[in-house]
Structure formats: C-alpha cells, structure tokens
Design a protein around this motif. Structure first.
Motif, PDB file in Angstrom:
ATOM      1  N   TYR A 180      33.231  40.408  -4.563  1.00  0.00           N
ATOM      2  CA  TYR A 180      33.935  40.974  -3.623  1.00  0.00           C
ATOM      3  C   TYR A 180      33.050  41.736  -2.662  1.00  0.00           C
ATOM      4  O   TYR A 180      33.700  42.169  -1.352  1.00  0.00           O
ATOM      5  CB  TYR A 180      35.002  42.012  -4.362  1.00  0.00           C
ATOM      6  CG  TYR A 180      35.900  40.950  -5.308  1.00  0.00           C
ATOM      7  CD1 TYR A 180      36.637  39.881  -4.695  1.00  0.00           C
ATOM      8  CD2 TYR A 180      36.016  41.244  -6.752  1.00  0.00           C
ATOM      9  CE1 TYR A 180      37.309  39.058  -5.231  1.00  0.00           C
ATOM     10  CE2 TYR A 180      36.781  40.260  -7.396  1.00  0.00           C
ATOM     11  CZ  TYR A 180      37.364  39.303  -6.626  1.00  0.00           C
ATOM     12  OH  TYR A 180      38.115  38.335  -7.725  1.00  0.00           O
ATOM     13  N   ASP A 181      32.277  42.451  -2.910  1.00  0.00           N
ATOM     14  CA  ASP A 181      31.186  43.298  -2.091  1.00  0.00           C
ATOM     15  C   ASP A 181      30.352  42.388  -1.236  1.00  0.00           C
ATOM     16  O   ASP A 181      29.847  41.421  -1.594  1.00  0.00           O
ATOM     17  CB  ASP A 181      30.595  44.412  -2.717  1.00  0.00           C
ATOM     18  CG  ASP A 181      31.391  45.400  -3.496  1.00  0.00           C
ATOM     19  OD1 ASP A 181      32.444  45.672  -3.093  1.00  0.00           O
ATOM     20  OD2 ASP A 181      30.965  46.371  -4.449  1.00  0.00           O
ATOM     21  N   ARG A 182      30.262  42.585   0.112  1.00  0.00           N
ATOM     22  CA  ARG A 182      29.419  42.123   0.864  1.00  0.00           C
ATOM     23  C   ARG A 182      27.990  42.192   0.466  1.00  0.00           C
ATOM     24  O   ARG A 182      27.103  41.206   0.410  1.00  0.00           O
ATOM     25  CB  ARG A 182      29.493  42.297   2.503  1.00  0.00           C
ATOM     26  CG  ARG A 182      28.813  41.694   3.475  1.00  0.00           C
ATOM     27  CD  ARG A 182      28.980  41.933   4.969  1.00  0.00           C
ATOM     28  NE  ARG A 182      28.139  41.239   5.524  1.00  0.00           N
ATOM     29  CZ  ARG A 182      28.399  40.622   6.748  1.00  0.00           C
ATOM     30  NH1 ARG A 182      29.588  40.744   7.330  1.00  0.00           N
ATOM     31  NH2 ARG A 182      27.503  39.944   7.397  1.00  0.00           N
ATOM     32  N   ALA A 183      27.384  43.295   0.150  1.00  0.00           N
ATOM     33  CA  ALA A 183      26.286  43.407  -0.285  1.00  0.00           C
ATOM     34  C   ALA A 183      25.778  42.561  -1.722  1.00  0.00           C
ATOM     35  O   ALA A 183      24.672  42.184  -1.409  1.00  0.00           O
ATOM     36  CB  ALA A 183      25.894  44.805  -0.750  1.00  0.00           C
ATOM     37  N   ASP A 184      26.739  42.393  -2.247  1.00  0.00           N
ATOM     38  CA  ASP A 184      26.622  41.375  -3.800  1.00  0.00           C
ATOM     39  C   ASP A 184      26.359  39.956  -3.076  1.00  0.00           C
ATOM     40  O   ASP A 184      25.593  39.372  -3.439  1.00  0.00           O
ATOM     41  CB  ASP A 184      27.614  41.660  -4.454  1.00  0.00           C
ATOM     42  CG  ASP A 184      27.478  42.977  -5.265  1.00  0.00           C
ATOM     43  OD1 ASP A 184      26.443  43.640  -5.366  1.00  0.00           O
ATOM     44  OD2 ASP A 184      28.764  43.341  -5.812  1.00  0.00           O
ATOM     45  N   ARG A 185      27.259  39.581  -2.038  1.00  0.00           N
ATOM     46  CA  ARG A 185      27.063  38.320  -1.629  1.00  0.00           C
ATOM     47  C   ARG A 185      25.808  38.070  -0.877  1.00  0.00           C
ATOM     48  O   ARG A 185      25.257  37.104  -1.113  1.00  0.00           O
ATOM     49  CB  ARG A 185      28.230  37.900  -0.914  1.00  0.00           C
ATOM     50  CG  ARG A 185      29.883  37.931  -1.318  1.00  0.00           C
ATOM     51  CD  ARG A 185      30.785  37.447  -0.660  1.00  0.00           C
ATOM     52  NE  ARG A 185      31.045  37.945   0.850  1.00  0.00           N
ATOM     53  CZ  ARG A 185      31.908  39.029   0.890  1.00  0.00           C
ATOM     54  NH1 ARG A 185      32.597  39.411  -0.129  1.00  0.00           N
ATOM     55  NH2 ARG A 185      31.794  39.724   2.091  1.00  0.00           N
ATOM     56  N   GLU A 212      29.550  34.265   7.285  1.00  0.00           N
ATOM     57  CA  GLU A 212      28.464  35.427   6.871  1.00  0.00           C
ATOM     58  C   GLU A 212      27.400  34.689   6.012  1.00  0.00           C
ATOM     59  O   GLU A 212      26.191  35.233   6.072  1.00  0.00           O
ATOM     60  CB  GLU A 212      29.547  36.279   5.961  1.00  0.00           C
ATOM     61  CG  GLU A 212      28.544  37.241   5.117  1.00  0.00           C
ATOM     62  CD  GLU A 212      29.580  37.629   3.842  1.00  0.00           C
ATOM     63  OE1 GLU A 212      29.056  37.638   2.828  1.00  0.00           O
ATOM     64  OE2 GLU A 212      30.564  38.485   4.252  1.00  0.00           O
ATOM     65  N   TYR A 213      27.741  33.451   5.347  1.00  0.00           N
ATOM     66  CA  TYR A 213      26.880  32.764   4.394  1.00  0.00           C
ATOM     67  C   TYR A 213      25.736  32.400   5.428  1.00  0.00           C
ATOM     68  O   TYR A 213      24.650  32.518   5.187  1.00  0.00           O
ATOM     69  CB  TYR A 213      27.312  31.722   3.630  1.00  0.00           C
ATOM     70  CG  TYR A 213      28.439  32.103   2.521  1.00  0.00           C
ATOM     71  CD1 TYR A 213      28.550  33.491   2.155  1.00  0.00           C
ATOM     72  CD2 TYR A 213      29.252  31.168   2.159  1.00  0.00           C
ATOM     73  CE1 TYR A 213      29.567  33.965   1.436  1.00  0.00           C
ATOM     74  CE2 TYR A 213      30.126  31.672   1.155  1.00  0.00           C
ATOM     75  CZ  TYR A 213      30.343  32.968   0.662  1.00  0.00           C
ATOM     76  OH  TYR A 213      31.319  33.443  -0.387  1.00  0.00           O
ATOM     77  N   ALA A 214      26.143  31.891   6.295  1.00  0.00           N
ATOM     78  CA  ALA A 214      25.202  30.894   7.451  1.00  0.00           C
ATOM     79  C   ALA A 214      24.178  31.970   7.928  1.00  0.00           C
ATOM     80  O   ALA A 214      23.246  31.612   8.137  1.00  0.00           O
ATOM     81  CB  ALA A 214      25.818  30.366   8.632  1.00  0.00           C
ATOM     82  N   GLU A 215      24.798  33.133   8.412  1.00  0.00           N
ATOM     83  CA  GLU A 215      24.111  34.175   9.004  1.00  0.00           C
ATOM     84  C   GLU A 215      23.014  34.873   7.936  1.00  0.00           C
ATOM     85  O   GLU A 215      21.884  34.899   8.215  1.00  0.00           O
ATOM     86  CB  GLU A 215      24.646  35.293   9.487  1.00  0.00           C
ATOM     87  CG  GLU A 215      25.636  35.032  10.767  1.00  0.00           C
ATOM     88  CD  GLU A 215      24.688  34.500  11.973  1.00  0.00           C
ATOM     89  OE1 GLU A 215      23.401  35.152  12.112  1.00  0.00           O
ATOM     90  OE2 GLU A 215      25.146  33.340  12.629  1.00  0.00           O
TER      91      GLU A 215
END
Length: 247
Positions: A180-185, A212-215
């Motif tokens: 759920y946290d962007r930093a973790d993803r 976000e994944y792509a970047e």
C-alpha cells in the motif's frame, strides 16, 4: 470415469475473496430489502425510490461479485495465456514470478519451458487470494504436469532472496498493488530490476499504479517499457507493464 483415475484439475482460487463475499452479501441484503419494501411498504414516491435503489443496487453488487468470481476462475487463465505468448520463449529460461500465489503465471511460464526453471516467491497471504499456500501451488503444478520445472520460495518482494542478474524473465500478476505504501512498491520494482539479467524481460499485470511502475522501471535501467490500455476482461480494469533490461 472412476474417482481414483480422474485427473486432478488446477484451482487458482478467487482473488480478493473478502471483497467478493462482501459484494455478494451487501447485494443480497439490498435486494431482499428492496423486494420486501415493494411488497409490504406504503405506496409513495419516496418508498418507490427506496425500492428501486435497493433492487438496482443489490443486483449490481451481486452481478459484480459474480463477474469477479468468474474472472478469477475462467477469464484470468485466458488472459495469462495471451500475455505469456507475447514473450519470445526459448525454453531454457530461468523465470521468476513475484507474488506467485496459487501459481497462475508461474505454471503458465513453466509450461513454456523445456530445460528451464520457473521460480515463485510469495508471502502466502489468504486475504489477497483464497487458499493461498505453497502446498496448493505445488498441487496445481502437479495437475498441470510441470511440478519438475518449478521451485517455490517464501519471500518478500521488497527483499527478494536471489542474487543480482539471476533471471531471464520476471512476471507478476495482481500482486504489487497489495503493497500500500508507494515506497514499498518502488523498492519491490527495484528488486525486480536487480535480479533480472541484462536483456531480460519483465511483465507486470495489475489493477492500478501502472504508470508508477513504468517510471520506476525506467529509472532502474529498463528500456522499451510499455503500458497497455486497461483490459476490461475484469470488473476492475487491469494494465500490463512490460519492458526489457538494458544490456
């Protein structure tokens, strides 16, 4: 056919089982209330509005639950085949499935290998997928005839238990959004790029965060990164992020 000779069938479970259950129960409750009010309630405009809202809303929620269930049981297998066919397989690859769950993508990749190996890693959380366990994944692999071409490990996507440049391909389906946290993803994506060999390929399927994944993958050295349009085969649209690691 006698039960003792019947070939077992793979079972890839139900994604987000609590969500499916809650949609069904809420829908059933709203539908029953709407029908009860229609039969026993007073005749008025506001009551007709309540009746219509209950019946329509309940029907939509129950239909959504049914579509999610059908998607988990049937449609996601068809989508798996179409997506994995886009990878130019040799047959000798080492493939990693991050968040492998009951083995949908893991086993699909293994079926395309001859001398290679498909490795699945997961934390085995049942709230993300019903009946999620290593034993279930192994049983599915046995049912699909690829149990000798898979390996299963318990591990966290944010700290993959593999050396750098270990895999020719990395796949992941409907898993990373559960961080759920962007930093973790972002950490998980950097780990995926780390364990991928130069010129290796990655394919991620998820319901959100595709841009976000792509970047992050581009920042980690991936090239030819592409994001597909939403795939409406599911109630919640899915997107596919694919790319190749720089040589």
């Amino acid at each position: 056919m006698p039960a003792e000779t019947r070939k077992p069938k793979p079972d890839y479970g139900v994604d987000a089982p609590k969500v499916v259950r809650n949609f069904f129960l809420l829908g059933a409750a709203a539908l029953v209330c709407g029908l009860a009010l229609a039969k026993f309630g007073p005749r008025s405009i506001w009551m007709a509005t309540l009746v219509g809202t209950g019946i329509a809303g309940g029907s939509i929620w129950m239909a959504t639950a049914g579509l999610m269930f059908f998607g988990s049981k049937v449609l996601k297998v068809r989508l798996r085949e179409r997506l994995l066919d886009e990878i130019p397989w040799r047959g000798d690859e080492r493939v990693l499935d991050v968040g492998c769950g009951r083995g949908l993508m893991l086993i699909g990749a293994a079926k395309r290998l001859t001398t290679g190996l498909a490795v699945g890693v997961d934390l085995w959380r049942t709230e993300d997928q019903s009946g999620n366990s290593p034993e279930t994944t192994r049983a599915n692999a046995l049912a699909e005839g690829v149990d000798r071409r898979i390996e299963i490990k318990t591990g966290d996507a944010r700290q993959l238990p593999f050396d750098a440049n270990s895999f020719d391909a990395v796949v992941s389906s409907w898993a990373l959004h559960n961080l759920y946290d962007r930093a973790d993803r972002e950490q998980a994506l950097r780990e995926i790029a780390r364990v991928l060999k130069p010129s290796g390929r990655v394919m991620l399927v998820d319901i959100r965060h595709a841009r976000e994944y792509a970047e992050v993958l581009k920042q980690a050295g991936m090239i030819e990164v592409q994001v597909s349009p939403p795939n409406l085969i599911f109630v919640i649209p899915s997107r596919v992020v694919s790319g190749r690691k720089a040589s």
